[in-house]
Design an enzyme around this catalytic site. Structure first.
Site, PDB file in Angstrom:
ATOM      1  N   CYS A  16       0.857  -1.188   0.000  1.00 29.43           N
ATOM      2  CA  CYS A  16       0.000   0.000   0.000  1.00 29.43           C
ATOM      3  C   CYS A  16       0.894   1.240   0.000  1.00 29.43           C
ATOM      4  O   CYS A  16       2.121   1.137   0.152  1.00 29.43           O
ATOM      5  CB  CYS A  16      -0.877   0.005   1.253  1.00 29.43           C
ATOM      6  SG  CYS A  16       0.147   0.077   2.753  1.00 29.43           S
ATOM      7  N   HIS A  76       3.419   1.774  11.925  1.00 26.54           N
ATOM      8  CA  HIS A  76       2.273   1.564  12.817  1.00 26.54           C
ATOM      9  C   HIS A  76       2.088   2.681  13.828  1.00 26.54           C
ATOM     10  O   HIS A  76       1.087   2.720  14.519  1.00 26.54           O
ATOM     11  CB  HIS A  76       2.436   0.212  13.533  1.00 26.54           C
ATOM     12  CG  HIS A  76       2.902  -0.862  12.601  1.00 26.54           C
ATOM     13  ND1 HIS A  76       4.226  -1.220  12.467  1.00 26.54           N
ATOM     14  CD2 HIS A  76       2.230  -1.606  11.697  1.00 26.54           C
ATOM     15  CE1 HIS A  76       4.357  -2.152  11.528  1.00 26.54           C
ATOM     16  NE2 HIS A  76       3.163  -2.406  11.046  1.00 26.54           N
ATOM     17  N   GLU A 128       0.145  -0.564  16.634  1.00 27.93           N
ATOM     18  CA  GLU A 128      -0.713   0.570  16.270  1.00 27.93           C
ATOM     19  C   GLU A 128      -1.689   0.888  17.398  1.00 27.93           C
ATOM     20  O   GLU A 128      -1.926   2.059  17.722  1.00 27.93           O
ATOM     21  CB  GLU A 128      -1.490   0.265  14.975  1.00 27.93           C
ATOM     22  CG  GLU A 128      -2.416   1.409  14.584  1.00 27.93           C
ATOM     23  CD  GLU A 128      -3.282   1.118  13.375  1.00 27.93           C
ATOM     24  OE1 GLU A 128      -2.879   0.299  12.516  1.00 27.93           O
ATOM     25  OE2 GLU A 128      -4.366   1.722  13.282  1.00 27.93           O
ATOM     26  N   THR A 165      -6.526   0.551  11.897  1.00 27.85           N
ATOM     27  CA  THR A 165      -6.706   0.733  10.445  1.00 27.85           C
ATOM     28  C   THR A 165      -6.794  -0.565   9.645  1.00 27.85           C
ATOM     29  O   THR A 165      -7.184  -0.541   8.478  1.00 27.85           O
ATOM     30  CB  THR A 165      -5.526   1.551   9.866  1.00 27.85           C
ATOM     31  OG1 THR A 165      -4.305   0.878  10.207  1.00 27.85           O
ATOM     32  CG2 THR A 165      -5.511   2.967  10.391  1.00 27.85           C
ATOM     33  N   ASN A 225      -3.285  -7.015   8.860  1.00 22.87           N
ATOM     34  CA  ASN A 225      -4.118  -6.962   7.652  1.00 22.87           C
ATOM     35  C   ASN A 225      -4.011  -8.247   6.842  1.00 22.87           C
ATOM     36  O   ASN A 225      -4.982  -8.675   6.226  1.00 22.87           O
ATOM     37  CB  ASN A 225      -3.795  -5.714   6.824  1.00 22.87           C
ATOM     38  CG  ASN A 225      -2.520  -5.835   6.028  1.00 22.87           C
ATOM     39  OD1 ASN A 225      -2.539  -6.290   4.893  1.00 22.87           O
ATOM     40  ND2 ASN A 225      -1.392  -5.473   6.626  1.00 22.87           N
ATOM     41  N   SER A 267       1.824  -5.324   3.527  1.00 23.10           N
ATOM     42  CA  SER A 267       3.259  -5.234   3.833  1.00 23.10           C
ATOM     43  C   SER A 267       4.082  -6.282   3.080  1.00 23.10           C
ATOM     44  O   SER A 267       5.290  -6.384   3.284  1.00 23.10           O
ATOM     45  CB  SER A 267       3.470  -5.394   5.344  1.00 23.10           C
ATOM     46  OG  SER A 267       2.766  -6.523   5.831  1.00 23.10           O
TER      47      SER A 267
HETATM   48  O1  0CJ Z   1      -0.963  -0.348  10.615  1.00 21.31           O
HETATM   49  C1  0CJ Z   1      -0.421  -0.093   9.584  1.00 21.31           C
HETATM   50  C2  0CJ Z   1       0.172   1.197   9.455  1.00 21.31           C
HETATM   51  C3  0CJ Z   1      -0.319  -1.087   8.474  1.00 21.31           C
HETATM   52  C4  0CJ Z   1       1.061  -1.285   7.950  1.00 21.31           C
HETATM   53  C5  0CJ Z   1       1.151  -2.307   6.865  1.00 21.31           C
HETATM   54  O2  0CJ Z   1       0.895  -3.590   7.238  1.00 21.31           O
HETATM   55  P1  0CJ Z   1       1.628  -4.393   8.399  1.00 21.31           P
HETATM   56  O3  0CJ Z   1       1.504  -5.824   8.081  1.00 21.31           O
HETATM   57  O4  0CJ Z   1       2.997  -3.866   8.608  1.00 21.31           O
HETATM   58  O5  0CJ Z   1       0.813  -3.984   9.670  1.00 21.31           O
HETATM   59  P2  0CJ Z   1      -0.493  -4.561  10.355  1.00 21.31           P
HETATM   60  O6  0CJ Z   1      -0.049  -5.610  11.326  1.00 21.31           O
HETATM   61  O7  0CJ Z   1      -1.055  -3.377  11.074  1.00 21.31           O
HETATM   62  O8  0CJ Z   1      -1.397  -5.058   9.304  1.00 21.31           O
HETATM   63 FE1  F3S Z   2      -1.363   2.926   5.996  1.00 20.62          FE
HETATM   64 FE2  F3S Z   2      -3.332   1.290   5.566  1.00 20.62          FE
HETATM   65 FE3  F3S Z   2      -1.031   0.794   4.536  1.00 20.62          FE
HETATM   66  S1  F3S Z   2      -2.923   2.413   7.443  1.00 20.62           S
HETATM   67  S2  F3S Z   2       0.411   1.622   5.990  1.00 20.62           S
HETATM   68  S3  F3S Z   2      -2.311   2.547   4.036  1.00 20.62           S
HETATM   69  S4  F3S Z   2      -2.386  -0.706   5.388  1.00 20.62           S
END
Ligand code: 0CJ
Ligand code: F3S
Length: 310
Positions: A16, A76, A128, A165, A225, A267
């Site tokens: 993303c 995060h 986060e 998020t 996510n 990610s």
């Molecule tokens: O919370 C975020 C800013 C998402 C970052 C992208 O994904 P990831 O896998 O690093 O983080 P999540 O565990 O929050 O999905």
């Molecule tokens: Fe931001 Fe959503 Fe990616 S909060 S880091 S756009 S998964």
């Protein structure tokens, strides 16, 4: 050789805008000198290994960062207490907090300033969530409808709902519905805190999972996510496995799977998906079809970066 297979590629998938920005922040900071990163920059083992190999030092807490050094905060986000500690230590901070997480932090601060109790929907222990809770002292965390039933707040008339998020959109709707029935006067549209990338990846997978015998999600086990994607496929009645890369795919999962749905968390690097598709092609004839539900055009600008060291 296996019989003919179809691979249904969900789109959007993989990186993303917030993850691309966070990785670029570390890369550009490395060009200026040594860089410490607090926590994993994003929750992906490949991204962390790659940046580690290029010189970034990942630490759990700021006490592992030498005085005066440059530290990057992960995508995060962090709580104000972490910012204060970095300030008091004279660290140069480069903030890779995703702007969409920062937006939730700003909502939490506004809610706290008007005296509301923040009810955050999220998963305990996630970085986060720790950051957002830190923005509004006295805030409470709920994960499930049962948590909502057990919840008690000082004044039910002054409550603001917020969300992590990267939650599952459908599950969050159930929690929000219960919150609204318990606290009809509450503010905050928690569903809108779930970011565009999370929502888009879930929508795209939904259109693929119902036609698949097996769903493979590329992503790391601690990626919220990515996990939500695998769970969503299972809720749709399709087997799903979360894998860091092709080397984690077990041959027995593929037995009898004529149609494989494939996606990747926000990610997870896109190259890992390509690798997996190539490997499936090596097992027998494969037809690859991409199903795109929406085009993503979101891009974020970079924050100020450190000056080059003399
Ligand atoms: O919370 C975020 C800013 C998402 C970052 C992208 O994904 P990831 O896998 O690093 O983080 P999540 O565990 O929050 O999905
Ligand atoms: Fe931001 Fe959503 Fe990616 S909060 S880091 S756009 S998964």
């Amino acid at each position: 050789m296996a019989g003919p297979r179809t691979v249904l590629l969900a789109a959007p998938r993989s990186f993303c805008a917030g993850v691309e920005r966070a990785i670029e922040i570390v890369e550009r900071s490395l060009a200026h000198g040594p860089v410490f990163v607090r926590k994993q920059i994003v929750h992906n083992t490949h991204v962390v290994e790659d940046l580690g190999g290029r010189g970034a030092t990942f630490v759990d807490e700021l006490d592992e960062v030498p005085d005066g050094a440059t530290v990057v905060f992960s995508a995060h986000g962090v709580s104000p207490a972490v910012r204060a500690e970095a300030d008091s230590r004279g660290l140069t901070v480069v903030d890779a907090t995703c702007p969409l997480v920062a937006r939730v932090h700003a909502s939490a601060r506004r809610a706290a300033a008007r005296g509301d109790t923040v009810v955050l929907i999220g998963h305990p222990g996630h970085e986060e969530v720790e950051g957002t809770l830190g923005e509004a002292p006295g805030s409470v965390l709920v994960s499930t409808v049962d948590d909502v039933d057990r919840l008690s707040v000082p004044d039910p008339a002054t409550v603001t709902f917020l969300a992590q998020t990267t939650l599952a959109v459908d599950e969050t709707a159930d929690v929000v519905a219960r919150l609204r029935s318990r606290f009809p006067d509450a503010r905050g549209a928690a569903e809108e805190d779930i970011c565009y990338a999370t929502t888009n990846r879930q929508d795209a997978l939904r259109s693929v999972a119902s036609d698949a015998d097996l769903v493979l999600v590329v992503g790391s086990a601690n990626s919220s996510n990515s996990r939500r994607l695998a769970e969503q496929a299972v809720r749709q009645g399709t087997r799903a496995e979360l894998v860091d890369d092709v080397s984690h795919v077990r041959p027995e999962w593929l037995a009898g799977a004529r149609t494989i749905g494939l996606t990747a968390g926000a990610s997870a690097p896109p190259g890992l998906v390509d690798e997996l598709v190539r490997a499936l092609g090596g097992l027998g004839p494969v037809t690859v079809t991409e199903r795109r539900t929406v085009a993503e055009t979101v891009r974020f600008t970079l924050p100020p970066l450190p000056e080059a060291s003399p």
